[in-house]
Design a protein around this motif. Sequence first.
Motif, PDB file in Angstrom:
ATOM      1  N   THR A  59      20.766  49.679  56.323  1.00 25.32           N
ATOM      2  CA  THR A  59      22.001  49.823  55.932  1.00 25.32           C
ATOM      3  C   THR A  59      22.584  48.481  55.537  1.00 25.32           C
ATOM      4  OG1 THR A  59      22.798  49.961  58.188  1.00 25.32           O
ATOM      5  CG2 THR A  59      22.450  52.106  57.024  1.00 25.32           C
ATOM      6  N   GLU A  60      22.102  47.482  56.355  1.00 27.57           N
ATOM      7  CA  GLU A  60      22.792  46.165  56.221  1.00 27.57           C
ATOM      8  C   GLU A  60      22.197  45.486  54.961  1.00 27.57           C
ATOM      9  OE1 GLU A  60      21.698  44.447  60.191  1.00 27.57           O
ATOM     10  OE2 GLU A  60      23.434  45.225  61.312  1.00 27.57           O
ATOM     11  N   ASN A  61      21.079  45.744  54.825  1.00 26.62           N
ATOM     12  CA  ASN A  61      20.550  45.094  53.502  1.00 26.62           C
ATOM     13  C   ASN A  61      21.068  45.585  52.318  1.00 26.62           C
ATOM     14  OD1 ASN A  61      18.583  43.641  54.991  1.00 26.62           O
ATOM     15  ND2 ASN A  61      17.022  44.939  54.681  1.00 26.62           N
ATOM     16  N   ALA A  62      21.474  47.038  52.480  1.00 25.75           N
ATOM     17  CA  ALA A  62      22.155  47.620  51.286  1.00 25.75           C
ATOM     18  C   ALA A  62      23.586  47.266  51.035  1.00 25.75           C
ATOM     19  CB  ALA A  62      22.101  48.986  51.507  1.00 25.75           C
ATOM     20  N   ALA A  63      24.209  47.043  52.263  1.00 24.51           N
ATOM     21  CA  ALA A  63      25.551  46.522  52.411  1.00 24.51           C
ATOM     22  C   ALA A  63      25.664  45.044  51.479  1.00 24.51           C
ATOM     23  CB  ALA A  63      26.341  46.296  53.640  1.00 24.51           C
ATOM     24  N   LYS A  64      24.717  44.154  52.143  1.00 26.18           N
ATOM     25  CA  LYS A  64      24.598  42.690  51.658  1.00 26.18           C
ATOM     26  C   LYS A  64      24.413  42.896  50.015  1.00 26.18           C
ATOM     27  CE  LYS A  64      22.288  38.290  51.817  1.00 26.18           C
ATOM     28  NZ  LYS A  64      23.004  37.906  50.841  1.00 26.18           N
ATOM     29  N   ILE A  65      23.488  43.779  49.442  1.00 20.85           N
ATOM     30  CA  ILE A  65      23.435  43.632  47.970  1.00 20.85           C
ATOM     31  C   ILE A  65      24.664  44.306  47.433  1.00 20.85           C
ATOM     32  CG2 ILE A  65      22.322  45.091  46.039  1.00 20.85           C
ATOM     33  CD1 ILE A  65      19.842  45.084  48.244  1.00 20.85           C
ATOM     34  N   LEU A  66      25.459  45.196  47.841  1.00 21.71           N
ATOM     35  CA  LEU A  66      26.864  45.814  47.270  1.00 21.71           C
ATOM     36  C   LEU A  66      27.581  44.596  47.294  1.00 21.71           C
ATOM     37  CD1 LEU A  66      26.987  49.286  48.367  1.00 21.71           C
ATOM     38  CD2 LEU A  66      26.055  48.604  46.331  1.00 21.71           C
ATOM     39  N   ARG A  67      27.713  44.013  48.478  1.00 21.01           N
ATOM     40  CA  ARG A  67      28.836  42.873  48.689  1.00 21.01           C
ATOM     41  C   ARG A  67      28.626  41.627  47.781  1.00 21.01           C
ATOM     42  NH1 ARG A  67      28.460  44.235  54.845  1.00 21.01           N
ATOM     43  NH2 ARG A  67      30.170  45.603  55.042  1.00 21.01           N
ATOM     44  N   ASP A  68      27.303  41.356  47.529  1.00 22.43           N
ATOM     45  CA  ASP A  68      26.970  40.191  46.662  1.00 22.43           C
ATOM     46  C   ASP A  68      27.064  40.593  45.088  1.00 22.43           C
ATOM     47  OD1 ASP A  68      26.210  38.749  48.804  1.00 22.43           O
ATOM     48  OD2 ASP A  68      24.091  38.907  48.676  1.00 22.43           O
ATOM     49  N   LYS A  69      26.607  41.477  44.856  1.00 19.06           N
ATOM     50  CA  LYS A  69      26.657  42.176  43.339  1.00 19.06           C
ATOM     51  C   LYS A  69      28.208  42.856  43.020  1.00 19.06           C
ATOM     52  CE  LYS A  69      21.687  42.701  42.318  1.00 19.06           C
ATOM     53  NZ  LYS A  69      21.000  43.668  41.859  1.00 19.06           N
ATOM     54  N   ASN A  70      28.952  43.348  43.753  1.00 22.08           N
ATOM     55  CA  ASN A  70      30.074  44.142  43.548  1.00 22.08           C
ATOM     56  C   ASN A  70      31.009  43.724  44.684  1.00 22.08           C
ATOM     57  OD1 ASN A  70      31.921  45.708  42.474  1.00 22.08           O
ATOM     58  ND2 ASN A  70      30.384  47.505  41.864  1.00 22.08           N
ATOM     59  N   PRO A  71      31.803  42.714  44.679  1.00 23.66           N
ATOM     60  CA  PRO A  71      32.639  42.109  45.744  1.00 23.66           C
ATOM     61  C   PRO A  71      33.888  43.168  45.821  1.00 23.66           C
ATOM     62  CG  PRO A  71      32.276  40.437  44.191  1.00 23.66           C
ATOM     63  CD  PRO A  71      31.386  41.225  43.731  1.00 23.66           C
ATOM     64  N   ALA A 121      19.083  53.577  44.142  1.00 21.32           N
ATOM     65  CA  ALA A 121      20.400  54.036  44.195  1.00 21.32           C
ATOM     66  C   ALA A 121      21.261  53.009  44.607  1.00 21.32           C
ATOM     67  CB  ALA A 121      20.452  55.439  45.378  1.00 21.32           C
ATOM     68  N   VAL A 122      20.899  52.230  45.300  1.00 19.74           N
ATOM     69  CA  VAL A 122      21.814  51.094  45.855  1.00 19.74           C
ATOM     70  C   VAL A 122      21.962  50.160  44.828  1.00 19.74           C
ATOM     71  CG1 VAL A 122      21.694  48.804  47.219  1.00 19.74           C
ATOM     72  CG2 VAL A 122      20.892  51.069  48.346  1.00 19.74           C
ATOM     73  N   ASP A 123      20.820  49.970  43.973  1.00 19.06           N
ATOM     74  CA  ASP A 123      21.129  48.987  42.792  1.00 19.06           C
ATOM     75  C   ASP A 123      22.023  49.503  41.781  1.00 19.06           C
ATOM     76  OD1 ASP A 123      19.643  46.926  43.626  1.00 19.06           O
ATOM     77  OD2 ASP A 123      17.444  47.692  42.833  1.00 19.06           O
ATOM     78  N   GLU A 124      22.011  51.198  41.618  1.00 21.38           N
ATOM     79  CA  GLU A 124      22.886  51.752  40.648  1.00 21.38           C
ATOM     80  C   GLU A 124      24.300  51.501  41.095  1.00 21.38           C
ATOM     81  OE1 GLU A 124      24.073  53.979  37.301  1.00 21.38           O
ATOM     82  OE2 GLU A 124      21.906  53.362  37.985  1.00 21.38           O
ATOM     83  N   VAL A 125      24.515  51.583  42.308  1.00 17.95           N
ATOM     84  CA  VAL A 125      26.132  51.547  42.875  1.00 17.95           C
ATOM     85  C   VAL A 125      26.494  49.962  42.715  1.00 17.95           C
ATOM     86  CG1 VAL A 125      27.668  51.588  44.679  1.00 17.95           C
ATOM     87  CG2 VAL A 125      25.997  53.403  44.387  1.00 17.95           C
ATOM     88  N   ALA A 126      25.379  49.022  42.998  1.00 17.91           N
ATOM     89  CA  ALA A 126      25.731  47.605  42.882  1.00 17.91           C
ATOM     90  C   ALA A 126      26.302  47.221  41.493  1.00 17.91           C
ATOM     91  CB  ALA A 126      24.698  46.854  43.211  1.00 17.91           C
ATOM     92  N   ASN A 127      25.522  47.889  40.572  1.00 17.99           N
ATOM     93  CA  ASN A 127      25.755  47.297  39.034  1.00 17.99           C
ATOM     94  C   ASN A 127      26.871  48.211  38.380  1.00 17.99           C
ATOM     95  OD1 ASN A 127      23.990  45.156  39.067  1.00 17.99           O
ATOM     96  ND2 ASN A 127      22.094  46.933  39.057  1.00 17.99           N
ATOM     97  N   ARG A 128      27.445  49.148  38.838  1.00 20.09           N
ATOM     98  CA  ARG A 128      28.621  49.790  38.362  1.00 20.09           C
ATOM     99  C   ARG A 128      30.042  49.417  38.564  1.00 20.09           C
ATOM    100  NH1 ARG A 128      27.822  56.230  39.220  1.00 20.09           N
ATOM    101  NH2 ARG A 128      25.617  55.671  38.440  1.00 20.09           N
ATOM    102  N   LEU A 129      30.736  49.447  37.471  1.00 21.53           N
ATOM    103  CA  LEU A 129      32.353  49.327  37.799  1.00 21.53           C
ATOM    104  C   LEU A 129      32.913  50.615  38.251  1.00 21.53           C
ATOM    105  CD1 LEU A 129      33.330  47.245  34.535  1.00 21.53           C
ATOM    106  CD2 LEU A 129      32.554  46.407  36.768  1.00 21.53           C
ATOM    107  N   PHE A 130      33.663  50.259  39.347  1.00 20.00           N
ATOM    108  CA  PHE A 130      34.369  51.491  40.021  1.00 20.00           C
ATOM    109  C   PHE A 130      35.945  51.092  40.069  1.00 20.00           C
ATOM    110  CE2 PHE A 130      30.187  51.919  41.918  1.00 20.00           C
ATOM    111  CZ  PHE A 130      29.947  53.422  41.620  1.00 20.00           C
ATOM    112  N   PRO A 131      36.802  52.124  40.293  1.00 23.71           N
ATOM    113  CA  PRO A 131      38.293  52.000  40.289  1.00 23.71           C
ATOM    114  C   PRO A 131      38.515  50.758  41.533  1.00 23.71           C
ATOM    115  CG  PRO A 131      37.929  54.041  40.308  1.00 23.71           C
ATOM    116  CD  PRO A 131      36.520  53.473  40.380  1.00 23.71           C
TER     117      PRO A 131
END
Length: 147
Positions: free
Chosen positions: A71-83, A16-26
């Motif tokens: 949560t911190e690990n998930a946040a790092k993934i999101l920030r790195d892949k989808n700043p 689920a984290v990867d799905e959010v990280a790799n998707r384009l959002f507004p």
Amino acid sequence: MKILLATDGSSYSKAAVDEVANRLFPVNTKVCIVSVYERMSLINTLEPMGVSHEYYAEVDQNAFKSAKKITENAAKILRDKNPALIVTTVVIEGSPKSAILKEAETFGADLIIVGSHGHGVIEGFLLGSVSQAVALHAKCSVEIVRK
């Protein structure tokens, strides 16, 4: 857009984290990453076989630390892949089903994203009870991500 991403560190949650990280959002999409842990000391109020309340307090503290790290690990993934995402984290003590739903309302989530299964034996055979409860009772859209 506001997205609540619930994670317990399982492989399904990581999907689920990867799905959010790799998707384009507004632009200005906010993602609140939530991990919920259940307190052991509330479950075991008696001291069976000499187990002390200090032991349960330590177990609770370790559960909190683990949820925080998740949560911190998930946040790092999101920030790195989808700043472009605005990422916050929350660790909550309680029942995962109700805590996720309550936090989604408090946050004003437009979408809740959860993995299809979590940590647990029964979840290995059926749609996870947490994801099912969230999908049935949420007041916003819910996306259940499979591996």
